[in-house]
Design an enzyme around this catalytic site. Structure first.
Site, PDB file in Angstrom:
ATOM      1  N   ARG A 156      40.483  46.987  41.835  1.00 11.29           N
ATOM      2  CA  ARG A 156      39.955  48.427  42.588  1.00 11.29           C
ATOM      3  C   ARG A 156      39.070  48.880  41.388  1.00 11.29           C
ATOM      4  O   ARG A 156      39.112  48.727  40.106  1.00 11.29           O
ATOM      5  CB  ARG A 156      41.227  49.269  42.896  1.00 11.29           C
ATOM      6  CG  ARG A 156      42.122  48.665  44.005  1.00 11.29           C
ATOM      7  CD  ARG A 156      43.327  49.437  43.872  1.00 11.29           C
ATOM      8  NE  ARG A 156      44.058  49.023  45.134  1.00 11.29           N
ATOM      9  CZ  ARG A 156      44.871  47.889  45.101  1.00 11.29           C
ATOM     10  NH1 ARG A 156      45.126  47.068  44.049  1.00 11.29           N
ATOM     11  NH2 ARG A 156      45.638  47.458  46.241  1.00 11.29           N
ATOM     12  N   HIS A 208      38.198  44.484  45.450  1.00  9.13           N
ATOM     13  CA  HIS A 208      37.816  43.146  45.450  1.00  9.13           C
ATOM     14  C   HIS A 208      36.186  43.163  46.011  1.00  9.13           C
ATOM     15  O   HIS A 208      35.713  41.919  46.660  1.00  9.13           O
ATOM     16  CB  HIS A 208      38.547  42.340  46.333  1.00  9.13           C
ATOM     17  CG  HIS A 208      40.025  41.984  45.920  1.00  9.13           C
ATOM     18  ND1 HIS A 208      40.190  42.246  44.664  1.00  9.13           N
ATOM     19  CD2 HIS A 208      41.320  42.001  46.618  1.00  9.13           C
ATOM     20  CE1 HIS A 208      41.659  42.115  44.360  1.00  9.13           C
ATOM     21  NE2 HIS A 208      42.150  41.911  45.751  1.00  9.13           N
ATOM     22  N   HIS A 216      42.250  34.423  44.351  1.00  6.75           N
ATOM     23  CA  HIS A 216      43.429  35.218  44.841  1.00  6.75           C
ATOM     24  C   HIS A 216      44.266  34.355  45.799  1.00  6.75           C
ATOM     25  O   HIS A 216      44.635  34.522  46.788  1.00  6.75           O
ATOM     26  CB  HIS A 216      42.768  36.113  45.942  1.00  6.75           C
ATOM     27  CG  HIS A 216      43.727  37.440  46.224  1.00  6.75           C
ATOM     28  ND1 HIS A 216      44.993  37.215  46.489  1.00  6.75           N
ATOM     29  CD2 HIS A 216      43.302  38.840  46.060  1.00  6.75           C
ATOM     30  CE1 HIS A 216      45.636  38.687  46.471  1.00  6.75           C
ATOM     31  NE2 HIS A 216      44.614  39.561  46.323  1.00  6.75           N
ATOM     32  N   ASP A 242      52.870  45.141  42.024  1.00  2.00           N
ATOM     33  CA  ASP A 242      51.273  45.106  42.272  1.00  2.00           C
ATOM     34  C   ASP A 242      50.601  45.699  41.278  1.00  2.00           C
ATOM     35  O   ASP A 242      50.031  46.730  41.490  1.00  2.00           O
ATOM     36  CB  ASP A 242      51.121  45.681  43.595  1.00  2.00           C
ATOM     37  CG  ASP A 242      49.631  45.436  44.080  1.00  2.00           C
ATOM     38  OD1 ASP A 242      48.850  44.591  43.394  1.00  2.00           O
ATOM     39  OD2 ASP A 242      49.201  45.792  45.249  1.00  2.00           O
ATOM     40  N   GLU A 283      46.633  37.045  39.477  1.00  2.00           N
ATOM     41  CA  GLU A 283      45.102  36.957  39.214  1.00  2.00           C
ATOM     42  C   GLU A 283      44.673  37.443  37.791  1.00  2.00           C
ATOM     43  O   GLU A 283      44.917  38.477  37.357  1.00  2.00           O
ATOM     44  CB  GLU A 283      44.746  38.151  40.443  1.00  2.00           C
ATOM     45  CG  GLU A 283      45.121  37.990  41.797  1.00  2.00           C
ATOM     46  CD  GLU A 283      45.027  39.472  42.653  1.00  2.00           C
ATOM     47  OE1 GLU A 283      44.013  39.609  43.013  1.00  2.00           O
ATOM     48  OE2 GLU A 283      46.281  39.490  42.850  1.00  2.00           O
TER      49      GLU A 283
END
Length: 380
Positions: A108, A133, A204, A275, A340
């Site tokens: 982000r 992304h 991803h 996350d 990631e």
């Protein structure tokens, strides 16, 4: 006459070979013909990599996506360990990121804007007012030029033009997938620019190491080699760097996911699970393990190595449970996890974070290795 007949037969044989090549069924059960299509005037295809042990990686040049990855389990049976779809039509119909190359900026950017050298750049806002992304038309939606170097190597190329998605500079990107004989897969990213810009590329892939892609990953064991992480606000934008000590974010010892994923801890609540970006202790050392995942069901263990300073660990918290993937399998909530490798989220707006600025004359290089092996239980 004989010469003409020979040429005709040779042409027919060549056409037959091409036809057969387009109709290959892969070890993972995919049909390469189902990936032959067009998007934005460019041809799509599926490329199959195989190593000497029989492992297989299938990659489509649409979004540079890793579609399937077949590695052996503890009994020597090959299992697919990444989520994806079985055709190009399904990928085009979805706004998901299964297996995709992400750019120009993975993760982000707050309020979908950043300032570089005194100039503000506005990006598309596609996630709670932020740019996620690279925006809705990021690298995951582009058809990459593909060149299969050998049976185990695929090179992808994309030129992101100046102003694409609001980012400055013509960014020339090459990504190389290599399936090694030790059942590891390397992803190498290289890029240059003709204007100052920001660049943060990643992959991803959604991993489920159980060998059963329609199951949850709560029984997976995870280790992340990090003492700190970037704590986020309610829209998952970094606010501060915090220690993992005495929190569910401490994954320095291998922990089963179900033990921490629903803890009543503010950061877990905000992320609806894991996350977050962990700040790796590896300091760019690609020989030191950054993260490890293990499934007791299959015995498959995956080690992650990278030169990046961070890794985003995501546990499929926003998977709705209604998505049908390869072979009609329904992917459940928390049906996979992502690791990631990256620079930190929103780095262009945090001068104290490692810089993602790329200038003319500089070379961007990032690498990740996902290395697979098996662990046999003592009683087997």
């Amino acid at each position: 006459m004989k010469k003409v007949l020979f040429i005709a037969l040779a042409v027919a044989a060549l056409l037959s070979c091409k036809k057969e090549e387009k109709n290959i069924q892969t070890l993972s059960g995919l049909n390469t013909k189902d990936f032959v299509g067009k998007h934005e005037g460019r041809k799509t295809a599926l490329y199959v990599l195989k190593n000497s042990t029989g492992a297989e990686a299938c990659i489509t040049n649409y979004g540079g996506r890793l579609v399937s990855l077949m590695v052996p389990d503890r009994r020597g049976n090959f299992k697919d360990v990444v989520l994806g779809y079985g055709s190009i039509a399904e990928y085009l119909a979805s706004d998901g990121n299964y297996g995709a190359l992400i750019g120009r900026y993975g993760n982000r950017i707050k309020d979908a804007k950043f300032t570089l050298d005194g100039k503000e750049y506005q990006l598309p806002a596609n996630n709670n007012g932020h740019c996620l992304h690279g925006g809705p038309n990021g690298f995951h939606t582009k058809v990459w030029e593909a060149e299969k170097i050998d049976a185990q190597t695929l090179k992808l190329h994309y030129l992101s033009k100046d102003g694409e998605a609001g980012f400055p500079g013509n960014l020339d990107v090459t990504v190389t997938y290599k399936l090694n004989d030790d059942n590891s897969i390397d992803i190498l990213y290289d890029a240059t620019t003709d204007k100052p810009t920001v660049c943060n590329l990643t992959n991803h892939s959604y991993f489920n190491l159980s060998g059963k892609l329609g199951t949850q990953i709560l029984d997976h064991y995870v280790l992340i080699n990090a003492d700190t992480y970037t704590a986020v606000d309610g829209t998952l934008i970094p606010q501060s760097i915090e220690p993992v000590d005495s929190t569910p974010m401490d994954l320095r010892r291998q922990m089963i996911l179900r033990a921490g994923i629903d803890e009543d801890f503010e950061q877990i609540v905000l992320g609806k699970g894991y996350d977050h970006n962990w700040i790796l202790n590896t300091h760019g050392n690609t020989r030191e393990i950054a993260a490890r995942v293990y499934s007791d069901v299959s015995g498959i263990l995956m080690d992650v190595y990278t030169n990046e300073p961070g890794i985003q660990f995501y546990t499929g918290n926003f998977m709705a449970g209604s998505d049908k993937g390869k072979h009609g399998v329904l992917y459940p909530h928390r049906g996979a996890l992502c690791l990631e490798t990256q620079h930190y989220p929103d780095s262009p707006n945090h001068p104290q974070f490692p810089s993602t600025t790329l200038r003319p004359g500089e070379k961007y290089h990032s690498e990740v290795k996902y290395a697979f092996k098996t662990y046999t239980l003592p009683n087997e």
